[in-house]
Design a protein around this motif. Sequence first.
Motif, PDB file in Angstrom:
ATOM      1  N   VAL A 124       0.833  -1.204   0.000  1.00 38.99           N
ATOM      2  CA  VAL A 124       0.000   0.000   0.000  1.00 38.99           C
ATOM      3  C   VAL A 124       0.865   1.251   0.000  1.00 38.99           C
ATOM      4  O   VAL A 124       0.640   2.193  -0.775  1.00 38.99           O
ATOM      5  CB  VAL A 124      -0.955  -0.016   1.210  1.00 38.99           C
ATOM      6  N   GLU A 125       1.863   1.281   0.850  1.00 36.63           N
ATOM      7  CA  GLU A 125       2.714   2.464   0.921  1.00 36.63           C
ATOM      8  C   GLU A 125       3.536   2.654  -0.355  1.00 36.63           C
ATOM      9  O   GLU A 125       3.795   3.786  -0.778  1.00 36.63           O
ATOM     10  CB  GLU A 125       3.601   2.374   2.161  1.00 36.63           C
ATOM     11  N   ALA A 126       3.909   1.542  -0.992  1.00 35.55           N
ATOM     12  CA  ALA A 126       4.632   1.643  -2.259  1.00 35.55           C
ATOM     13  C   ALA A 126       3.757   2.261  -3.342  1.00 35.55           C
ATOM     14  O   ALA A 126       4.218   3.101  -4.126  1.00 35.55           O
ATOM     15  CB  ALA A 126       5.128   0.271  -2.695  1.00 35.55           C
ATOM     16  N   MET A 127       2.499   1.852  -3.402  1.00 39.91           N
ATOM     17  CA  MET A 127       1.603   2.412  -4.420  1.00 39.91           C
ATOM     18  C   MET A 127       1.377   3.905  -4.190  1.00 39.91           C
ATOM     19  O   MET A 127       1.378   4.695  -5.141  1.00 39.91           O
ATOM     20  CB  MET A 127       0.289   1.644  -4.437  1.00 39.91           C
ATOM     21  N   LYS A 450       1.040  -1.276  17.220  1.00 41.47           N
ATOM     22  CA  LYS A 450       1.200   0.175  17.301  1.00 41.47           C
ATOM     23  C   LYS A 450       2.579   0.576  16.793  1.00 41.47           C
ATOM     24  O   LYS A 450       3.599   0.005  17.175  1.00 41.47           O
ATOM     25  CB  LYS A 450       1.015   0.649  18.747  1.00 41.47           C
ATOM     26  N   GLY A 451       2.592   1.573  15.949  1.00 42.90           N
ATOM     27  CA  GLY A 451       3.829   2.031  15.331  1.00 42.90           C
ATOM     28  C   GLY A 451       4.056   1.425  13.949  1.00 42.90           C
ATOM     29  O   GLY A 451       4.935   1.883  13.205  1.00 42.90           O
ATOM     30  N   TYR A 452       3.263   0.410  13.620  1.00 40.17           N
ATOM     31  CA  TYR A 452       3.394  -0.259  12.325  1.00 40.17           C
ATOM     32  C   TYR A 452       2.060  -0.288  11.571  1.00 40.17           C
ATOM     33  O   TYR A 452       1.805  -1.161  10.751  1.00 40.17           O
ATOM     34  CB  TYR A 452       3.918  -1.680  12.509  1.00 40.17           C
ATOM     35  N   GLU A 453       1.209   0.681  11.865  1.00 41.97           N
ATOM     36  CA  GLU A 453      -0.049   0.787  11.153  1.00 41.97           C
ATOM     37  C   GLU A 453       0.234   1.075   9.676  1.00 41.97           C
ATOM     38  O   GLU A 453       1.265   1.655   9.324  1.00 41.97           O
ATOM     39  CB  GLU A 453      -0.937   1.904  11.733  1.00 41.97           C
ATOM     40  N   ILE A 454      -0.687   0.700   8.813  1.00 41.63           N
ATOM     41  CA  ILE A 454      -0.550   1.016   7.394  1.00 41.63           C
ATOM     42  C   ILE A 454      -0.758   2.503   7.229  1.00 41.63           C
ATOM     43  O   ILE A 454      -1.784   3.052   7.667  1.00 41.63           O
ATOM     44  CB  ILE A 454      -1.552   0.224   6.543  1.00 41.63           C
ATOM     45  N   ASN A 455       0.212   3.182   6.655  1.00 40.02           N
ATOM     46  CA  ASN A 455       0.163   4.634   6.559  1.00 40.02           C
ATOM     47  C   ASN A 455      -0.756   5.064   5.437  1.00 40.02           C
ATOM     48  O   ASN A 455      -0.411   4.962   4.257  1.00 40.02           O
ATOM     49  CB  ASN A 455       1.568   5.183   6.353  1.00 40.02           C
ATOM     50  N   MET A 456      -1.918   5.531   5.794  1.00 42.60           N
ATOM     51  CA  MET A 456      -2.915   5.964   4.802  1.00 42.60           C
ATOM     52  C   MET A 456      -2.963   7.486   4.728  1.00 42.60           C
ATOM     53  O   MET A 456      -3.763   8.033   4.020  1.00 42.60           O
ATOM     54  CB  MET A 456      -4.285   5.408   5.188  1.00 42.60           C
TER      55      MET A 456
END
Length: 456
Positions: A124-127, A450-456
């Motif tokens: 997701v973060e790559a896209m 916590k701290g590794y949520e998917i960054n949206m």
Amino acid sequence: MSNIHHPSRRRFLQGVAAAGTAAALASSPNRALALQSPNERPVFATIGLRNQGWGITQKSTGLADFVALADVDSNVLGENVEKLKNKQGKAPDAYKDYRKVLDRKDIDAVMIATPDHWHTKISVEAMYAGKDVYCEKPLTLTIDEGKLIEKVVKETGRVFQVGTMQRSESSQRFLQAIALIRDGRIGTVKKVTCGINGMVGSPVIPVTEVPKELDWELWLGPAPKVDYRALPEMRTGYGGGVPLYSNCHYAFRNWHEYSGGKLTDWGAHHVDIACWALGATDTGPSKVTPLSYDLPVEYKDGYPVVNDQYNAATKFKIGVAMPNDVEMIITSEGDNGILFEGTKGRFFVNRGKIAGKPVEDLKENPLPEGAIEKVYGGPISKNHTANFIEGMQSRKQPISDVWSHNRMLEICHLSNISMRLGRELNWDADKREIVGDAQANAFLSRENRKGYEINM
């Protein structure tokens, strides 16, 4: 995680607003797409390098230029940097933190071969960072992760290839199998059996010191915080050089915290081909039934009661009710491969052979010209990466798209949930939820640490 740049949905949408929707979907927010002509080589990076990570990288060097590698194990990272330097004549940059790869404005696409529990976050973060993505199978740890990836692919317009290479490799046996079925060579398909092997449980695995070359915190990432566990005996053969019994590296496949056992390992290959052959790549089952199974540890409410042994199913026989009254069996018994049975015959296919009377009859009655290419949807790419790059050039999704993969993988995930809870599950393929079972539906998603949520 360290405080470095995070690609995000907000940043991507700001780029859309600034550049216009059509332009933003046609190119990266960070740079114009490098592939301006079919003769121009794309710029790649690989995240996750052990075993399959190196496999897909070295196989792709003839088609792309690799400028960066990332891995949380410094030994693995260093070894692969050196191997890639020798193979392509230039050393790639090396990173422990994958986000530094995503920050690079010169990279067109990333290949992801981390353990499964990292796939969705990085993809997701790559896209959102403007990269096309090739991600190893199984794509997700949960069904809801698959829905999220589909949403982001649609939103960003990125090209996304899943590493289910049986769709384009293995000497075209699987394409031939599908062509046989579509040409009516076994009549109406009534049953398909996917043999995907079992696994063995483990002894009790003690807590031990983390290897100095491994960043255990970063390896765990979105998964729950736990101690590193390993026994001294080392694995040999494929995947060798690591502890035979551990909760890390090759053995991660045996833990539901990081993967889904054989159901999402080999199942992601053979169930995929079965669904493709049945024309069920955009539908789903109506029911999943655990006919017999062995779990290596005790479970309560769907969760293992101990954390010092492998917990994925060791043996299983799962019944799946597919559209058009087709019975699918997923089993750890028998040969690894797929047996198709119809009203006029049956045949078996795996990576080494395709056999049965309908196959023998091809000598006197060959398939129509172009039948295999018709299954593939056009000229067959020379390998999986070539198909991915062709998609990057055309901006069309490749042969292993996220939608067909997720629909197939839902069967594998539901199979695991059914065994963990010990009951049959009814599935609403339109709503993509389990019918009338709140406890089972809770297993369709998971909360990242916590701290590794998917960054949206």
